[in-house]
Design a protein around this motif. Sequence first.
Motif, PDB file in Angstrom:
ATOM      1  N   LEU A   1       0.880  -1.083   0.007  1.00 47.27           N
ATOM      2  CA  LEU A   1      -0.114   0.113   0.135  1.00 47.27           C
ATOM      3  C   LEU A   1       0.682   1.020   0.304  1.00 47.27           C
ATOM      4  CD1 LEU A   1      -2.430  -0.982   2.722  1.00 47.27           C
ATOM      5  CD2 LEU A   1      -2.833  -0.880   0.298  1.00 47.27           C
ATOM      6  N   PHE A   2       2.203   0.992   0.414  1.00 45.33           N
ATOM      7  CA  PHE A   2       2.671   2.316   0.539  1.00 45.33           C
ATOM      8  C   PHE A   2       3.748   2.187  -0.674  1.00 45.33           C
ATOM      9  CE2 PHE A   2       7.202   4.113   2.665  1.00 45.33           C
ATOM     10  CZ  PHE A   2       6.161   5.674   2.956  1.00 45.33           C
ATOM     11  N   VAL A   3       4.171   1.426  -1.420  1.00 42.72           N
ATOM     12  CA  VAL A   3       4.239   1.678  -3.036  1.00 42.72           C
ATOM     13  C   VAL A   3       2.627   2.103  -3.773  1.00 42.72           C
ATOM     14  CG1 VAL A   3       4.934   0.352  -4.364  1.00 42.72           C
ATOM     15  CG2 VAL A   3       6.043  -0.031  -2.868  1.00 42.72           C
ATOM     16  N   ILE A   4       2.499   2.047  -3.232  1.00 40.81           N
ATOM     17  CA  ILE A   4       1.323   2.284  -4.407  1.00 40.81           C
ATOM     18  C   ILE A   4       1.097   4.059  -3.820  1.00 40.81           C
ATOM     19  CG2 ILE A   4      -1.317   1.926  -4.867  1.00 40.81           C
ATOM     20  CD1 ILE A   4      -1.411  -0.611  -4.459  1.00 40.81           C
ATOM     21  N   LEU A   5       0.859   4.199  -2.881  1.00 40.43           N
ATOM     22  CA  LEU A   5       0.927   5.650  -2.627  1.00 40.43           C
ATOM     23  C   LEU A   5       1.899   6.665  -3.369  1.00 40.43           C
ATOM     24  CD1 LEU A   5      -0.039   8.276  -0.611  1.00 40.43           C
ATOM     25  CD2 LEU A   5       1.336   7.504   0.946  1.00 40.43           C
ATOM     26  N   LEU A   6       2.723   5.826  -3.155  1.00 38.81           N
ATOM     27  CA  LEU A   6       4.435   6.739  -3.290  1.00 38.81           C
ATOM     28  C   LEU A   6       4.143   6.688  -5.251  1.00 38.81           C
ATOM     29  CD1 LEU A   6       6.853   5.569  -0.972  1.00 38.81           C
ATOM     30  CD2 LEU A   6       5.810   7.387  -1.472  1.00 38.81           C
TER      31      LEU A   6
ATOM     32  N   LEU B   1       3.915   9.708  -6.708  1.00 36.97           N
ATOM     33  CA  LEU B   1       4.937  10.561  -8.145  1.00 36.97           C
ATOM     34  C   LEU B   1       4.309  10.529  -9.509  1.00 36.97           C
ATOM     35  CD1 LEU B   1       7.961   7.333  -7.889  1.00 36.97           C
ATOM     36  CD2 LEU B   1       8.185   9.811  -6.796  1.00 36.97           C
ATOM     37  N   LYS B   2       3.820  10.305  -9.750  1.00 39.99           N
ATOM     38  CA  LYS B   2       2.461  10.380 -10.856  1.00 39.99           C
ATOM     39  C   LYS B   2       2.159  12.092 -10.892  1.00 39.99           C
ATOM     40  CE  LYS B   2       1.224   5.460 -12.756  1.00 39.99           C
ATOM     41  NZ  LYS B   2      -0.060   5.194 -13.155  1.00 39.99           N
ATOM     42  N   LYS B   3       2.933  12.235  -9.656  1.00 38.50           N
ATOM     43  CA  LYS B   3       2.107  14.046  -9.686  1.00 38.50           C
ATOM     44  C   LYS B   3       3.633  15.348  -9.615  1.00 38.50           C
ATOM     45  CE  LYS B   3      -1.354  15.271  -6.847  1.00 38.50           C
ATOM     46  NZ  LYS B   3      -2.404  15.591  -5.871  1.00 38.50           N
TER      47      LYS B   3
ATOM     48  N   SER C   1       5.798  14.713  -7.052  1.00 42.95           N
ATOM     49  CA  SER C   1       5.264  15.262  -5.927  1.00 42.95           C
ATOM     50  C   SER C   1       7.509  15.074  -5.657  1.00 42.95           C
ATOM     51  CB  SER C   1       5.439  14.267  -5.398  1.00 42.95           C
ATOM     52  OG  SER C   1       5.702  14.943  -3.303  1.00 42.95           O
ATOM     53  N   LEU C   2       7.994  16.229  -5.455  1.00 42.63           N
ATOM     54  CA  LEU C   2       9.414  16.640  -5.265  1.00 42.63           C
ATOM     55  C   LEU C   2      10.154  15.258  -3.133  1.00 42.63           C
ATOM     56  CD1 LEU C   2      11.223  19.659  -6.144  1.00 42.63           C
ATOM     57  CD2 LEU C   2      11.367  17.847  -7.251  1.00 42.63           C
ATOM     58  N   PRO C   3       9.029  15.228  -2.170  1.00 44.17           N
ATOM     59  CA  PRO C   3       9.260  14.366  -1.775  1.00 44.17           C
ATOM     60  C   PRO C   3       8.942  12.863  -1.653  1.00 44.17           C
ATOM     61  CG  PRO C   3       7.484  16.267  -0.954  1.00 44.17           C
ATOM     62  CD  PRO C   3       8.207  16.170  -1.960  1.00 44.17           C
ATOM     63  N   ALA C   4       8.131  12.530  -2.148  1.00 44.67           N
ATOM     64  CA  ALA C   4       7.909  11.593  -2.856  1.00 44.67           C
ATOM     65  C   ALA C   4       9.208  10.262  -2.934  1.00 44.67           C
ATOM     66  CB  ALA C   4       7.001  11.415  -4.405  1.00 44.67           C
ATOM     67  N   ILE C   5      10.202  11.217  -4.081  1.00 48.77           N
ATOM     68  CA  ILE C   5      11.361  11.200  -4.412  1.00 48.77           C
ATOM     69  C   ILE C   5      11.478  10.368  -3.874  1.00 48.77           C
ATOM     70  CG2 ILE C   5      12.532  11.578  -5.890  1.00 48.77           C
ATOM     71  CD1 ILE C   5      11.775  13.152  -7.805  1.00 48.77           C
ATOM     72  N   LEU C   6      12.263  11.743  -2.875  1.00 43.90           N
ATOM     73  CA  LEU C   6      12.797  10.981  -1.631  1.00 43.90           C
ATOM     74  C   LEU C   6      12.723   9.954  -0.724  1.00 43.90           C
ATOM     75  CD1 LEU C   6      13.691  14.887  -0.437  1.00 43.90           C
ATOM     76  CD2 LEU C   6      15.609  13.290  -1.598  1.00 43.90           C
ATOM     77  N   ILE C   7      11.942   9.620  -0.680  1.00 48.40           N
ATOM     78  CA  ILE C   7      10.899   9.148   0.270  1.00 48.40           C
ATOM     79  C   ILE C   7      11.142   7.235  -0.542  1.00 48.40           C
ATOM     80  CG2 ILE C   7       9.082   7.812   1.442  1.00 48.40           C
ATOM     81  CD1 ILE C   7       7.668  10.491   1.708  1.00 48.40           C
ATOM     82  N   THR C   8      10.782   7.185  -1.670  1.00 49.23           N
ATOM     83  CA  THR C   8      10.932   6.337  -2.465  1.00 49.23           C
ATOM     84  C   THR C   8      11.935   5.723  -1.791  1.00 49.23           C
ATOM     85  OG1 THR C   8       9.303   6.950  -4.119  1.00 49.23           O
ATOM     86  CG2 THR C   8      10.692   5.493  -5.019  1.00 49.23           C
TER      87      THR C   8
END
Length: 360
Positions: free
Chosen positions: A291-296, A300-302, A304-311
């Motif tokens: 579920l976490f990966v789906i959220l990321l 990422l498709k939007k 989001s720069l923070p999502a890149i760091l979290i990924t």
Amino acid sequence: MKRKINKQQFDFLQREFSFLQQQGKMEAADADEMLSLYESKGGPNFVRILLAFGAILVGIGILSFIAGNWAGLTPFFKFGLIVVGMILAYFAGYKLEIDYERTSRSMYYIGAAIFGAGIFLIGQSFHLQHTVYTDFLLWGVGILPLAYYLKDQLLAVFASAFFIIYSFSAFSAYESGSFGPLWLLLLIPVLFWMNETRFGRKSSLFVMSVLLSASFIVNMLEFFHVDEWISILIVFILGVLLALAPIKHYLTEASWTGSVLFGITGIMLTFPFNWEGLRFDGSAPYIFTALFVILLVYLLKKGSLPAILITCALIYRYYTDITYDFMPKSLFFIVGGLLLIGFGFWFEKSRRETVKRHEE
């Protein structure tokens, strides 16, 4: 009344008005009239930095003298010395406010430092029965009115940090009959209110208030003996909500703060030991990770720069977990380093694309 903006914003307006004049879209008189509505606050300069360091050195010197001679002083003389020093520093700050604003601010900082040190030293001298965390609460409460009076963002941020430190003992104190948690219930809304009405919606104070709220929630849940995974999951959900639906006036700050909260707690929940005690503790971390990966992926498709760091952090977490035990250590560090370089390139490339889209 002129609107105060920082020097970078003021220079940007000057360049834009100049460009509009060159394009024939604006007259010079109109540009001057519009620019006169703004006032540059000015960024950090040598004098301000020098005064700040001077205040720090003076504060350290005073506290060093008091601490060095503490044993030979009577309790009431210690108390009087601290009170007189604090009053003199605040009085000097008040007198210098109009003509020497920056020097005045340094005097106020010295007074705030003496006040905080006095709380700790007096508590030891008179053998007061309270935890050291309570001293941080008193220090924060004491400098908050000064921050309000001076409209000083730095003092308000320090007060918030002291409240966060205190929050980790508030509920343990409550068990022995104290009203610790009630203090935080009052102070959290006060910080949000001060930021909205007095400080002009400062990003740093908003972030500190959110972190204090998260700290309060975590410690409250621990006090009621809620399972650790539930506490972490609640903060994760709050972080996701803040990142996906940021507050209007703090779009960037809310997005990044929410991302930090759900990023850290999300990675924590990928570790199996956080789910111990559940009937399905063997599969719970893998279900959550999916579920976490789906959220990321959604973020990422939007773009989001923070999502890149979290990924990147999530990938590196699993890379370390999977390869550390069987991969040769030299190869482990080489591949890990290459991964970090690749992550850095990905983030920088995405950041530039985001900036370019905003400029267009």
